[in-house]
Design a protein around this motif. Structure first.
Motif, PDB file in Angstrom:
ATOM      1  N   LEU A 111     -13.432  -6.983 -15.923  1.00  0.00           N
ATOM      2  CA  LEU A 111     -12.550  -6.384 -16.926  1.00  0.00           C
ATOM      3  C   LEU A 111     -11.207  -7.115 -17.066  1.00  0.00           C
ATOM      4  CD1 LEU A 111     -12.200  -4.189 -19.042  1.00  0.00           C
ATOM      5  CD2 LEU A 111     -11.366  -2.677 -17.219  1.00  0.00           C
ATOM      6  N   ALA A 112     -10.582  -7.486 -15.972  1.00  0.00           N
ATOM      7  CA  ALA A 112      -9.277  -8.170 -16.059  1.00  0.00           C
ATOM      8  C   ALA A 112      -9.404  -9.475 -16.844  1.00  0.00           C
ATOM      9  CB  ALA A 112      -8.714  -8.431 -14.664  1.00  0.00           C
ATOM     10  N   MET A 113     -10.468 -10.239 -16.594  1.00  0.00           N
ATOM     11  CA  MET A 113     -10.689 -11.483 -17.330  1.00  0.00           C
ATOM     12  C   MET A 113     -10.925 -11.184 -18.813  1.00  0.00           C
ATOM     13  SD  MET A 113     -12.991 -13.647 -18.973  1.00  0.00           S
ATOM     14  CE  MET A 113     -14.519 -12.817 -18.636  1.00  0.00           C
ATOM     15  N   LEU A 114     -11.689 -10.119 -19.093  1.00  0.00           N
ATOM     16  CA  LEU A 114     -11.976  -9.756 -20.473  1.00  0.00           C
ATOM     17  C   LEU A 114     -10.706  -9.355 -21.214  1.00  0.00           C
ATOM     18  CD1 LEU A 114     -14.070  -9.297 -22.709  1.00  0.00           C
ATOM     19  CD2 LEU A 114     -14.349  -6.965 -21.816  1.00  0.00           C
ATOM     20  N   ILE A 115      -9.859  -8.580 -20.575  1.00  0.00           N
ATOM     21  CA  ILE A 115      -8.596  -8.153 -21.204  1.00  0.00           C
ATOM     22  C   ILE A 115      -7.722  -9.369 -21.509  1.00  0.00           C
ATOM     23  CG2 ILE A 115      -6.427  -6.908 -20.774  1.00  0.00           C
ATOM     24  CD1 ILE A 115      -8.203  -4.752 -19.381  1.00  0.00           C
ATOM     25  N   ASP A 116      -7.670 -10.306 -20.582  1.00  0.00           N
ATOM     26  CA  ASP A 116      -6.914 -11.542 -20.815  1.00  0.00           C
ATOM     27  C   ASP A 116      -7.503 -12.308 -22.000  1.00  0.00           C
ATOM     28  OD1 ASP A 116      -4.891 -13.494 -20.075  1.00  0.00           O
ATOM     29  OD2 ASP A 116      -6.544 -14.733 -19.333  1.00  0.00           O
ATOM     30  N   TRP A 117      -8.827 -12.409 -22.062  1.00  0.00           N
ATOM     31  CA  TRP A 117      -9.542 -13.086 -23.152  1.00  0.00           C
ATOM     32  C   TRP A 117      -9.223 -12.426 -24.489  1.00  0.00           C
ATOM     33  CZ3 TRP A 117     -12.251 -17.265 -24.333  1.00  0.00           C
ATOM     34  CH2 TRP A 117     -13.161 -17.223 -25.383  1.00  0.00           C
ATOM     35  N   ILE A 118      -9.289 -11.109 -24.531  1.00  0.00           N
ATOM     36  CA  ILE A 118      -8.992 -10.362 -25.753  1.00  0.00           C
ATOM     37  C   ILE A 118      -7.567 -10.652 -26.213  1.00  0.00           C
ATOM     38  CG2 ILE A 118      -8.610  -8.028 -26.682  1.00  0.00           C
ATOM     39  CD1 ILE A 118     -10.986  -7.125 -24.844  1.00  0.00           C
ATOM     40  N   GLY A 119      -6.638 -10.683 -25.284  1.00  0.00           N
ATOM     41  CA  GLY A 119      -5.233 -10.924 -25.608  1.00  0.00           C
ATOM     42  C   GLY A 119      -4.957 -12.301 -26.190  1.00  0.00           C
ATOM     43  N   GLN A 120      -5.827 -13.255 -25.948  1.00  0.00           N
ATOM     44  CA  GLN A 120      -5.644 -14.625 -26.447  1.00  0.00           C
ATOM     45  C   GLN A 120      -6.282 -14.856 -27.821  1.00  0.00           C
ATOM     46  OE1 GLN A 120      -7.296 -17.219 -23.474  1.00  0.00           O
ATOM     47  NE2 GLN A 120      -6.121 -16.279 -21.831  1.00  0.00           N
ATOM     48  N   TYR A 121      -6.875 -13.840 -28.399  1.00  0.00           N
ATOM     49  CA  TYR A 121      -7.665 -13.961 -29.631  1.00  0.00           C
ATOM     50  C   TYR A 121      -6.936 -14.691 -30.750  1.00  0.00           C
ATOM     51  CZ  TYR A 121     -10.522 -12.243 -33.596  1.00  0.00           C
ATOM     52  OH  TYR A 121     -11.308 -12.118 -34.715  1.00  0.00           O
ATOM     53  N   SER A 122      -5.710 -14.300 -31.036  1.00  0.00           N
ATOM     54  CA  SER A 122      -4.990 -14.918 -32.162  1.00  0.00           C
ATOM     55  C   SER A 122      -4.404 -16.282 -31.804  1.00  0.00           C
ATOM     56  CB  SER A 122      -3.894 -13.982 -32.669  1.00  0.00           C
ATOM     57  OG  SER A 122      -2.948 -13.745 -31.651  1.00  0.00           O
ATOM     58  N   GLU A 123      -4.371 -16.624 -30.523  1.00  0.00           N
ATOM     59  CA  GLU A 123      -3.799 -17.898 -30.093  1.00  0.00           C
ATOM     60  C   GLU A 123      -4.852 -18.982 -29.894  1.00  0.00           C
ATOM     61  OE1 GLU A 123      -1.985 -16.439 -26.569  1.00  0.00           O
ATOM     62  OE2 GLU A 123      -0.835 -14.994 -27.737  1.00  0.00           O
ATOM     63  N   ARG A 124      -6.084 -18.562 -29.599  1.00  0.00           N
ATOM     64  CA  ARG A 124      -7.151 -19.538 -29.383  1.00  0.00           C
ATOM     65  C   ARG A 124      -7.477 -20.253 -30.689  1.00  0.00           C
ATOM     66  NH1 ARG A 124      -9.648 -15.209 -26.770  1.00  0.00           N
ATOM     67  NH2 ARG A 124     -11.181 -15.098 -28.447  1.00  0.00           N
ATOM     68  N   ASN A 125      -8.112 -21.405 -30.567  1.00  0.00           N
ATOM     69  CA  ASN A 125      -8.502 -22.176 -31.739  1.00  0.00           C
ATOM     70  C   ASN A 125      -9.938 -22.662 -31.558  1.00  0.00           C
ATOM     71  OD1 ASN A 125      -8.040 -23.182 -34.251  1.00  0.00           O
ATOM     72  ND2 ASN A 125      -7.038 -25.052 -33.555  1.00  0.00           N
ATOM     73  N   ASP A 126     -10.827 -21.725 -31.209  1.00  0.00           N
ATOM     74  CA  ASP A 126     -12.213 -22.065 -30.941  1.00  0.00           C
ATOM     75  C   ASP A 126     -13.136 -21.192 -31.784  1.00  0.00           C
ATOM     76  OD1 ASP A 126     -12.103 -19.545 -29.706  1.00  0.00           O
ATOM     77  OD2 ASP A 126     -12.013 -20.373 -27.675  1.00  0.00           O
ATOM     78  N   THR A 127     -14.419 -21.271 -31.549  1.00  0.00           N
ATOM     79  CA  THR A 127     -15.400 -20.521 -32.330  1.00  0.00           C
ATOM     80  C   THR A 127     -15.267 -19.007 -32.160  1.00  0.00           C
ATOM     81  OG1 THR A 127     -17.739 -20.449 -32.920  1.00  0.00           O
ATOM     82  CG2 THR A 127     -17.235 -20.576 -30.570  1.00  0.00           C
ATOM     83  N   PHE A 128     -14.570 -18.557 -31.102  1.00  0.00           N
ATOM     84  CA  PHE A 128     -14.389 -17.143 -30.801  1.00  0.00           C
ATOM     85  C   PHE A 128     -13.070 -16.587 -31.330  1.00  0.00           C
ATOM     86  CE2 PHE A 128     -16.241 -19.405 -27.127  1.00  0.00           C
ATOM     87  CZ  PHE A 128     -17.539 -18.915 -27.176  1.00  0.00           C
ATOM     88  N   SER A 129     -12.276 -17.384 -31.990  1.00  0.00           N
ATOM     89  CA  SER A 129     -10.895 -17.046 -32.326  1.00  0.00           C
ATOM     90  C   SER A 129     -10.749 -16.284 -33.641  1.00  0.00           C
ATOM     91  CB  SER A 129     -10.062 -18.331 -32.422  1.00  0.00           C
ATOM     92  OG  SER A 129     -10.461 -19.091 -33.560  1.00  0.00           O
ATOM     93  N   TYR A 130      -9.574 -15.675 -33.794  1.00  0.00           N
ATOM     94  CA  TYR A 130      -9.238 -15.021 -35.058  1.00  0.00           C
ATOM     95  C   TYR A 130      -9.302 -16.035 -36.201  1.00  0.00           C
ATOM     96  CZ  TYR A 130      -6.614 -13.029 -38.874  1.00  0.00           C
ATOM     97  OH  TYR A 130      -6.249 -12.606 -40.120  1.00  0.00           O
ATOM     98  N   ALA A 131      -8.765 -17.231 -35.972  1.00  0.00           N
ATOM     99  CA  ALA A 131      -8.747 -18.246 -37.034  1.00  0.00           C
ATOM    100  C   ALA A 131     -10.166 -18.575 -37.504  1.00  0.00           C
ATOM    101  CB  ALA A 131      -8.044 -19.513 -36.547  1.00  0.00           C
ATOM    102  N   ALA A 132     -11.095 -18.744 -36.581  1.00  0.00           N
ATOM    103  CA  ALA A 132     -12.478 -19.052 -36.953  1.00  0.00           C
ATOM    104  C   ALA A 132     -13.123 -17.868 -37.677  1.00  0.00           C
ATOM    105  CB  ALA A 132     -13.289 -19.422 -35.713  1.00  0.00           C
ATOM    106  N   HIS A 133     -12.863 -16.661 -37.204  1.00  0.00           N
ATOM    107  CA  HIS A 133     -13.443 -15.471 -37.836  1.00  0.00           C
ATOM    108  C   HIS A 133     -12.880 -15.263 -39.241  1.00  0.00           C
ATOM    109  CE1 HIS A 133     -14.404 -13.677 -33.622  1.00  0.00           C
ATOM    110  NE2 HIS A 133     -15.297 -14.586 -34.005  1.00  0.00           N
ATOM    111  N   LYS A 134     -11.590 -15.457 -39.401  1.00  0.00           N
ATOM    112  CA  LYS A 134     -10.960 -15.275 -40.719  1.00  0.00           C
ATOM    113  C   LYS A 134     -11.481 -16.328 -41.694  1.00  0.00           C
ATOM    114  CE  LYS A 134      -7.648 -13.353 -43.323  1.00  0.00           C
ATOM    115  NZ  LYS A 134      -7.928 -13.810 -44.654  1.00  0.00           N
ATOM    116  N   GLN A 135     -11.627 -17.548 -41.241  1.00  0.00           N
ATOM    117  CA  GLN A 135     -12.159 -18.608 -42.106  1.00  0.00           C
ATOM    118  C   GLN A 135     -13.594 -18.294 -42.527  1.00  0.00           C
ATOM    119  OE1 GLN A 135     -12.531 -22.500 -40.268  1.00  0.00           O
ATOM    120  NE2 GLN A 135     -12.307 -23.512 -42.241  1.00  0.00           N
ATOM    121  N   PHE A 136     -14.401 -17.807 -41.596  1.00  0.00           N
ATOM    122  CA  PHE A 136     -15.780 -17.428 -41.912  1.00  0.00           C
ATOM    123  C   PHE A 136     -15.800 -16.297 -42.940  1.00  0.00           C
ATOM    124  CE2 PHE A 136     -19.725 -15.039 -40.814  1.00  0.00           C
ATOM    125  CZ  PHE A 136     -20.642 -16.018 -41.130  1.00  0.00           C
TER     126      PHE A 136
END
Length: 164
Positions: A119-144
């Motif tokens: 869970l701690a790793m998952l919460i950290d992962w969730i918190g990075q959503y808008s900052e990441r620039n990968d296939t899992f990121s907000y930027a990739a999802h918004k572009q799709f």
């Protein structure tokens, strides 16, 4: 015939919505987490081609379906076969709250304790959503989402599944 792609951040409610749609519309369900990773520790992504073959097998075996996950690279492989997309675009705070309240997912974790240990790793992962620039990121999802030319919906808050 419904062929729906659901995507968004971890904890956004993708699986909950997919399960609701399966029950109410009789759809087959594919959670991309079940085929995107090798069974190694630590986990390692499978080659895209391997995952794509498994997805093709799933869609060729089912007339109506819902596929859900945060993998924009995999979603793009079946974009043309879909009839609708749903972007679960909840706030980071909502996603973290949902992750903390998540029931045990036995198809992902051998025990509830193993899930809780992650869970701690998952919460950290969730918190990075808008900052990441990968296939899992907000930027990739918004572009799709923006580039999709069919029926699409964006959900921005937790809602009872009866309203979806």
């Amino acid at each position: 015939m419904a062929k729906i792609l659901i995507f968004g951040n971890s904890g956004s409610g993708k699986s909950t919505l997919a399960q609701h749609l399966c029950k109410t519309q009789g759809l087959a369900h594919l959670d991309l987490d079940t085929l995107a990773w090798k069974h190694t520790s630590p986990p390692e992504r499978k080659p895209i081609d391997d995952s794509e073959e498994e997805i093709k097998t799933f869609i060729s075996s089912n007339d109506k379906w819902v596929i859900e996950g945060c993998y924009t690279d995999l979603l793009k492989t079946v974009e043309q076969q879909s009839t609708e997309i749903i972007f679960m675009n909840l706030s980071t705070e909502s996603c973290i709250s949902n992750a903390k309240a998540r029931p045990w997912e036995p198809h992902k974790y051998k025990t509830k304790q193993a899930q809780d240990d992650n869970l701690a790793m998952l919460i950290d992962w969730i918190g990075q959503y808008s900052e990441r620039n990968d296939t899992f990121s907000y930027a990739a999802h918004k572009q799709f989402y923006d580039g999709y030319h069919g029926h699409k919906k964006m959900i921005t808050q937790n809602v009872p599944t009866e309203q979806c």
